[in-house]
Design a protein around this motif. Structure first.
Motif, PDB file in Angstrom:
ATOM      1  N   ASP A 184       0.844  -1.200   0.000  1.00  0.00           N
ATOM      2  CA  ASP A 184       0.000   0.000   0.000  1.00  0.00           C
ATOM      3  C   ASP A 184       0.879   1.249   0.000  1.00  0.00           C
ATOM      4  N   TRP A 185       0.940   1.961  -1.131  1.00  0.00           N
ATOM      5  CA  TRP A 185       1.801   3.138  -1.222  1.00  0.00           C
ATOM      6  C   TRP A 185       1.327   4.262  -0.303  1.00  0.00           C
ATOM      7  N   LYS A 186       0.021   4.299  -0.015  1.00  0.00           N
ATOM      8  CA  LYS A 186      -0.498   5.328   0.887  1.00  0.00           C
ATOM      9  C   LYS A 186       0.047   5.114   2.306  1.00  0.00           C
ATOM     10  N   LYS A 187       0.101   3.858   2.718  1.00  0.00           N
ATOM     11  CA  LYS A 187       0.662   3.569   4.041  1.00  0.00           C
ATOM     12  C   LYS A 187       2.145   3.901   4.092  1.00  0.00           C
ATOM     13  N   SER A 188       2.820   3.764   2.948  1.00  0.00           N
ATOM     14  CA  SER A 188       4.244   4.108   2.918  1.00  0.00           C
ATOM     15  C   SER A 188       4.439   5.605   3.166  1.00  0.00           C
ATOM     16  N   VAL A 189       3.519   6.432   2.644  1.00  0.00           N
ATOM     17  CA  VAL A 189       3.586   7.873   2.896  1.00  0.00           C
ATOM     18  C   VAL A 189       3.313   8.144   4.373  1.00  0.00           C
ATOM     19  N   GLN A 190       2.348   7.430   4.948  1.00  0.00           N
ATOM     20  CA  GLN A 190       2.054   7.579   6.369  1.00  0.00           C
ATOM     21  C   GLN A 190       3.259   7.180   7.224  1.00  0.00           C
ATOM     22  N   GLU A 191       3.922   6.094   6.819  1.00  0.00           N
ATOM     23  CA  GLU A 191       5.101   5.639   7.541  1.00  0.00           C
ATOM     24  C   GLU A 191       6.238   6.651   7.419  1.00  0.00           C
ATOM     25  N   GLY A 211      -3.724   4.418  -9.159  1.00  0.00           N
ATOM     26  CA  GLY A 211      -5.031   3.855  -8.829  1.00  0.00           C
ATOM     27  C   GLY A 211      -6.113   4.907  -8.741  1.00  0.00           C
ATOM     28  N   GLY A 212      -5.992   5.973  -9.527  1.00  0.00           N
ATOM     29  CA  GLY A 212      -7.006   7.018  -9.519  1.00  0.00           C
ATOM     30  C   GLY A 212      -6.827   8.060  -8.438  1.00  0.00           C
ATOM     31  N   THR A 213      -5.774   7.952  -7.637  1.00  0.00           N
ATOM     32  CA  THR A 213      -5.513   8.910  -6.563  1.00  0.00           C
ATOM     33  C   THR A 213      -4.287   9.752  -6.897  1.00  0.00           C
ATOM     34  N   SER A 214      -4.401  11.061  -6.737  1.00  0.00           N
ATOM     35  CA  SER A 214      -3.273  11.952  -6.981  1.00  0.00           C
ATOM     36  C   SER A 214      -2.256  11.805  -5.861  1.00  0.00           C
ATOM     37  N   PHE A 215      -1.018  11.542  -6.226  1.00  0.00           N
ATOM     38  CA  PHE A 215       0.038  11.370  -5.220  1.00  0.00           C
ATOM     39  C   PHE A 215       0.239  12.650  -4.422  1.00  0.00           C
ATOM     40  N   VAL A 216       0.301  13.788  -5.131  1.00  0.00           N
ATOM     41  CA  VAL A 216       0.538  15.071  -4.459  1.00  0.00           C
ATOM     42  C   VAL A 216      -0.614  15.424  -3.520  1.00  0.00           C
ATOM     43  N   ASP A 217      -1.853  15.215  -3.981  1.00  0.00           N
ATOM     44  CA  ASP A 217      -3.005  15.545  -3.145  1.00  0.00           C
ATOM     45  C   ASP A 217      -3.006  14.717  -1.866  1.00  0.00           C
ATOM     46  N   TYR A 218      -2.627  13.444  -1.979  1.00  0.00           N
ATOM     47  CA  TYR A 218      -2.629  12.595  -0.796  1.00  0.00           C
ATOM     48  C   TYR A 218      -1.587  13.081   0.208  1.00  0.00           C
ATOM     49  N   VAL A 219      -0.394  13.425  -0.286  1.00  0.00           N
ATOM     50  CA  VAL A 219       0.653  13.912   0.606  1.00  0.00           C
ATOM     51  C   VAL A 219       0.237  15.230   1.262  1.00  0.00           C
ATOM     52  N   ALA A 220      -0.319  16.133   0.458  1.00  0.00           N
ATOM     53  CA  ALA A 220      -0.689  17.456   0.968  1.00  0.00           C
ATOM     54  C   ALA A 220      -1.816  17.395   1.986  1.00  0.00           C
ATOM     55  N   GLN A 221      -2.721  16.414   1.856  1.00  0.00           N
ATOM     56  CA  GLN A 221      -3.888  16.326   2.726  1.00  0.00           C
ATOM     57  C   GLN A 221      -3.697  15.370   3.892  1.00  0.00           C
ATOM     58  N   LEU A 222      -2.541  14.743   3.979  1.00  0.00           N
ATOM     59  CA  LEU A 222      -2.290  13.822   5.086  1.00  0.00           C
ATOM     60  C   LEU A 222      -2.364  14.577   6.405  1.00  0.00           C
ATOM     61  N   SER A 223      -3.159  14.064   7.339  1.00  0.00           N
ATOM     62  CA  SER A 223      -3.374  14.776   8.600  1.00  0.00           C
ATOM     63  C   SER A 223      -3.416  13.813   9.778  1.00  0.00           C
ATOM     64  N   THR A 224      -3.281  14.373  10.958  1.00  0.00           N
ATOM     65  CA  THR A 224      -3.373  13.591  12.185  1.00  0.00           C
ATOM     66  C   THR A 224      -4.667  13.959  12.904  1.00  0.00           C
ATOM     67  N   VAL A 225      -5.170  13.034  13.706  1.00  0.00           N
ATOM     68  CA  VAL A 225      -6.397  13.243  14.447  1.00  0.00           C
ATOM     69  C   VAL A 225      -6.263  12.551  15.795  1.00  0.00           C
ATOM     70  N   LYS A 226      -6.974  13.030  16.772  1.00  0.00           N
ATOM     71  CA  LYS A 226      -6.920  12.458  18.113  1.00  0.00           C
ATOM     72  C   LYS A 226      -7.380  11.009  18.088  1.00  0.00           C
ATOM     73  N   ARG A 237      -8.531  18.034  12.782  1.00  0.00           N
ATOM     74  CA  ARG A 237      -7.408  17.427  12.089  1.00  0.00           C
ATOM     75  C   ARG A 237      -6.298  18.451  11.872  1.00  0.00           C
ATOM     76  N   PHE A 238      -5.056  17.945  11.885  1.00  0.00           N
ATOM     77  CA  PHE A 238      -3.898  18.804  11.688  1.00  0.00           C
ATOM     78  C   PHE A 238      -3.040  18.223  10.570  1.00  0.00           C
ATOM     79  N   LEU A 239      -2.669  19.062   9.621  1.00  0.00           N
ATOM     80  CA  LEU A 239      -1.862  18.624   8.493  1.00  0.00           C
ATOM     81  C   LEU A 239      -0.472  18.216   8.966  1.00  0.00           C
ATOM     82  N   VAL A 240       0.030  17.122   8.393  1.00  0.00           N
ATOM     83  CA  VAL A 240       1.353  16.629   8.756  1.00  0.00           C
ATOM     84  C   VAL A 240       2.442  17.454   8.076  1.00  0.00           C
ATOM     85  N   PHE A 241       2.248  17.744   6.794  1.00  0.00           N
ATOM     86  CA  PHE A 241       3.234  18.515   6.043  1.00  0.00           C
ATOM     87  C   PHE A 241       2.720  19.941   5.859  1.00  0.00           C
TER      88      PHE A 241
END
Length: 316
Positions: A184-191, A211-226, A237-241
């Motif tokens: 899962d490449w998305k989990k790799s970004v999370q890791e 797989g139909g998902t923008s790589f940049v959008d996923y990275v930019a929108q990655l966030s943390t939550v309680k 939610r708080f953006l990671v990057f």
């Protein structure tokens, strides 16, 4: 450099320096002719970046494979080298690569990097024999290069790497290989976000869509939550990057994007911790203003006193 890495497996090392240019070009054409043809004729790839399933029996682990057409491969290779060289901070000590396939990253990262950590895009999470060999070759040839930590860990599960222990994470044409091998490449970004230190950098050169998902959008929108509020729509939610820059890779047949994302200094903090940090920063700011005001007043008093003494001496 790309051709040189591939020739290692087929041409004796002693013969490489004496090879004529025409011979090198001929070998390049032979090694990549299949990929060149695939760049201009229908292949197993469908629309929108989807890939049709290929029988396992049809794959050969010993075959020389290029996941991309020759034009895109060489262009992204050049962009990846420039990205790692120019966007790696001089003070960075530790670098981790997602999905190590060969030893090229050793020549891409600056010599200021002291430790290079590996991860794999293979289904079993282990580095291939070829990857280990090429990493060792490149390290031996480049004096002063980073100390390589050969770690068998999946790119989407960096279980051998501690939280906030890495200065730079690089992902160079690895996401598509992860998808092909069931990772899962998305989990790799999370890791990558997890192991990066606050202020650390995530450098990438990947396909624009996977797989139909923008790589940049996923990275930019990655966030943390309680914890416990992941499924709540109104959860804070708080953006990671917090900062970054991207650009499309030009002169390629398969769309790619390259960029850098900087991890927020507050990434991983809860709302309460963020509030406490903000309050402390405000207190520090007020204290700094008070100290500066006191020092300015003290300087004025000293100057006034010195002037009064000078006037007394002149009048005497």
């Amino acid at each position: 450099r790309t051709l040189h890495a591939y020739l290692q497996a087929f041409v004796p090392h002693s013969a490489l320096p004496t090879m004529r240019v025409s011979t090198v070009h001929a070998l390049l054409l032979v090694l990549t002719s299949f990929s060149v043809c695939e760049a201009f004729v229908p292949s197993s790839r469908g629309f929108a970046g989807t890939t049709k399933s290929v029988p396992v029996a049809a794959k050969s682990s010993s075959a020389l494979r290029m996941g991309l057409d020759l034009v895109t491969y060489l262009r992204t290779e050049w962009v990846s080298a420039a990205l790692c060289t120019n966007q790696t901070p001089r003070e960075a000590d530790v670098c981790l690569q997602l999905g190590v396939e060969d030893g090229r990253a050793i020549t891409f990262i600056p010599r200021t990097i002291r430790e290079f950590i590996t991860s794999s895009a293979e289904a079993d999470g282990k580095l291939t024999v070829s990857a280990r060999r090429q990493l060792k070759q490149q390290k031996d040839r480049r004096a002063g290069s980073a100390n390589v930590q050969y770690i068998d860990q999946p790119a989407d599960d960096l279980r051998e790497t501690a939280d906030e222990s890495v200065d730079v994470v690089i992902s160079l044409q690895a996401a598509a290989r992860m998808m092909e091998n069931g990772l899962d490449w998305k989990k790799s970004v999370q890791e990558a976000a997890r192991v990066l230190k606050p202020g650390g950098r995530f450098l990438f050169c990947e396909q624009t869509e996977l797989g139909g998902t923008s790589f940049v959008d996923y990275v930019a929108q990655l966030s943390t939550v309680k914890a416990g509020e992941e499924d709540l729509e109104d959860a804070e939610r708080f953006l990671v990057f917090e900062e970054g820059g991207v650009d499309e890779v030009d002169l390629v047949l398969t769309p790619h994007v390259a960029g850098v994302a900087i991890k927020s200094e507050d990434a991983g903090l809860t709302a309460e911790e963020r509030s406490a940090k903000k309050s402390q920063e405000e207190q520090d700011r007020v204290a700094e203003i008070s100290i500066n005001a006191f020092e300015r007043g003290l300087k004025k008093r000293k100057k006034k006193k010195k002037k009064a003494v000078a006037e007394d001496e002149s009048s005497a």
